[in-house]
Design an enzyme around this catalytic site. Structure first.
Site, PDB file in Angstrom:
ATOM      1  N   LYS A 124      21.227  31.699  -9.472  1.00 20.47           N
ATOM      2  CA  LYS A 124      22.241  30.452  -9.138  1.00 20.47           C
ATOM      3  C   LYS A 124      22.343  30.302  -7.872  1.00 20.47           C
ATOM      4  O   LYS A 124      22.534  29.545  -7.503  1.00 20.47           O
ATOM      5  CB  LYS A 124      23.880  30.756  -8.984  1.00 20.47           C
TER       6      LYS A 124
HETATM    7  C1  LIG Z   1      23.848  32.435 -14.916  1.00 19.65           C
HETATM    8  C2  LIG Z   1      22.882  33.470 -15.277  1.00 19.65           C
HETATM    9  C3  LIG Z   1      22.089  33.615 -16.362  1.00 19.65           C
HETATM   10  C4  LIG Z   1      22.250  32.418 -17.750  1.00 19.65           C
HETATM   11  O1  LIG Z   1      21.726  31.074 -16.705  1.00 19.65           O
HETATM   12  P1  LIG Z   1      22.312  29.784 -18.180  1.00 19.65           P
HETATM   13  O2  LIG Z   1      21.900  28.424 -16.877  1.00 19.65           O
HETATM   14  O3  LIG Z   1      23.957  29.787 -17.829  1.00 19.65           O
HETATM   15  O4  LIG Z   1      21.664  29.971 -19.035  1.00 19.65           O
HETATM   16  C5  LIG Z   1      20.792  34.424 -16.497  1.00 19.65           C
HETATM   17  N1  LIG Z   1      20.818  35.387 -15.699  1.00 19.65           N
HETATM   18  C6  LIG Z   1      21.863  35.700 -14.396  1.00 19.65           C
HETATM   19  C7  LIG Z   1      21.667  36.998 -13.666  1.00 19.65           C
HETATM   20  C8  LIG Z   1      22.248  34.493 -13.714  1.00 19.65           C
HETATM   21  O5  LIG Z   1      23.212  34.983 -12.885  1.00 19.65           O
END
Ligand SMILES: *Cc1c(COP(=O)(O)O)cnc(C)c1O
Length: 486
Positions: A124
């Site tokens: 993120k």
């Molecule tokens: C947020 C997240 C995801 C999922 O990503 P999306 O964009 O919601 O599909 C997968 N792995 C981790 C470690 C995350 O923080």
């Protein structure tokens, strides 16, 4: 470049106008009127660019109302080796999202693209760090202020805080369930001493926190007077920032544009893989986009059957890949819009049906809402799911064979990617977190702790700064109003 709503009833806006907002006024999500295209000549030129310069080239196709020199400076400030310093031994931090070959078997090749080397050790950061810089830039231009209010059970909140810390004109008010996050995640957030970051530990569970965020979003007068905004995963700039690493991954794994690659993406809210879909729509030679889910398999079910059925809370499982524990995929509407060829009236009807009846059916046949499932193959989508036992097995297997510890979300990706290995088409698994964040499961799988990047050794011992509060909207509102500095 203009942006329109997936539901077709909002005025066209430019990039800067939708930057600070969330949903379009008609309840839809913003998309560009037309996806910009890349040419083979551009791809050739982009092969040798640094990540920051590549980000600039991609972003400039979408953020056409931001002066290019400013955009370039923002990209360089965001994507530096200093910010993405948590690379593993043997990875080159200056590549920002280093790519490594994990295994080669029977002519097929599995690669791992590290997206989690930023400040909070999860992917993120890739988007949120850019958002922090873009917000600060836009607010300064308009002499404006923004108070970000949200709820987190872990990854999103810390990524937002690390992106916004110290940024002028921005304050962050983040709710989290008191004593319910892991010690590591709590320490990551609560050890921030920046005066513009406010951690509020709510005596309740995550749903209580989210209910309070909803209550505040419905209080339009309070939101306007306190300049409240959000940074949730439907934010368009976040999606665009994620498009960049699909280009980087492709260009690093190939030597010429007549080659294709596939991606497997650990998926929850469909934000990450939606960016891959957009890269593909722009002309990037992606063969397959494989959505990997955990036991919360709404997306896997849709890509196997054409039926989208959101889950109730009682049907949403708490798993060892918790950042994928979702009951509905908030970015999914963007893909459905494209699948329906931009028919915004039908998009509106389908997502109305999600609210009233809990889902829709595009499998064709009597009683269905359409037959577009037959077209899914043309968009490259495939899917698979993984369980707790699969995660443990995959983490162990990858450790034993290759000496690398992967986190639980990435393990979901590797497990599913192996099922789709195709000779001659490299398969890139996106690594979405470093294992230190999910140490409990690493201990369960390997009988030892995950390695921690330098600087994280003792974060649980750092002084923490947070407010404990009852699950009481009035109290939270009073706290915000007393600390926005407006
Ligand atoms: C947020 C997240 C995801 C999922 O990503 P999306 O964009 O919601 O599909 C997968 N792995 C981790 C470690 C995350 O923080």
């Amino acid at each position: 470049m203009h942006y329109v709503s997936t539901r077709g009833h909002a005025a066209a806006q430019n990039f800067s106008e939708i930057l600070l907002g969330g949903l379009a006024p008609d309840g839809g999500l913003y998309l560009p009127e037309k996806y910009p295209q890349v040419t083979g000549a551009e791809l050739d030129q982009w092969r040798s660019l640094s990540y920051a310069d590549l980000a600039f080239e991609v972003l400039k196709k979408f953020a056409t109302d931001v002066p290019e020199a400013d955009l370039k400076a923002l990209a360089h400030k965001t994507y530096s080796a200093d910010v993405y310093r948590n690379a593993r031994a043997g990875e080159d931090a200056s590549q920002i999202t280093p790519l490594r070959v994990l295994e080669e078997k029977d002519g097929s090749k599995l690669l791992l693209q590290a997206l989690s080397n930023g400040p909070t050790l999860a992917f993120k950061d890739m988007a949120m760090q850019l958002l922090g810089s873009l917000f600060e830039y836009t607010l300064a231009k308009n002499d404006a202020k923004l108070n970000i209010f949200g709820a987190t059970s872990g990854d999103t909140g810390s990524a937002a805080e690390y992106a916004m810390r110290g940024k002028k004109g921005i304050r962050v008010f983040m709710l989290s369930p008191h004593k319910k996050m892991s010690a590591f995640q709590t320490a990551q957030m609560f050890s921030l001493q920046d005066p513009n970051i406010f951690n509020i530990a709510v005596e309740g569970v995550f749903d209580d926190c989210q209910d309070m965020v909803k209550a505040v979003s419905n209080d339009h007068a309070f939101k306007a007077s306190q300049k409240i905004g959000t940074v949730n995963s439907i934010n368009w700039a976040r999606v665009v920032a994620q498009v960049v690493y699909y280009f980087r991954g492709y260009l690093s794994a190939t030597t010429s544009n007549d080659q294709k690659v596939s991606f497997t993406v650990p998926s929850g809210n469909f934000g990450n893989i939606c960016a891959g879909h957009i890269a593909r729509m722009m002309g990037l030679p992606i063969d397959k986009l494989v959505a990997a889910t955990n036991e919360n398999d709404v997306l896997d079910e849709f890509f196997r059957t054409g039926i989208y059925r959101v889950r109730k809370s009682a049907e949403t499982y708490h798993t060892s890949s918790p950042s994928m524990d979702i009951s509905k995929a908030s970015n999914f509407e963007r893909f459905i819009h494209d699948l329906l060829d931009g028919d915004s009236e039908r998009v509106r009807a389908l997502f109305h049906k999600v609210e009233t009846e809990g889902g829709f059916n595009l499998a064709g046949g009597p009683g269905s809402d359409g037959d577009e499932f037959a077209k899914i193959g043309g968009f490259g989508f495939q899917s698979g799911k993984s369980t707790h036992q699969d995660r443990l097995d995959t983490i162990r297997d990858i450790e034993q064979r290759y000496g690398i510890t992967i986190d639980t979300h990435t393990a979901d990706g590797v497990k599913v990617a192996r099922e789709y290995a195709t000779p001659g088409v490299p398969m890139i698994v996106l690594e979405t977190a470093l294992p230190a964040k999910f140490n409990e499961t690493i201990r369960e799988a390997l009988g030892r702790d995950a390695e921690r990047p330098a600087g994280f050794e003792n974060i649980e011992a750092l002084p923490q700064r947070f407010e404990v509060m009852a699950a009481d909207v009035a109290q939270v509102k009073a706290f915000i109003a007393g600390h926005t500095g407006l």
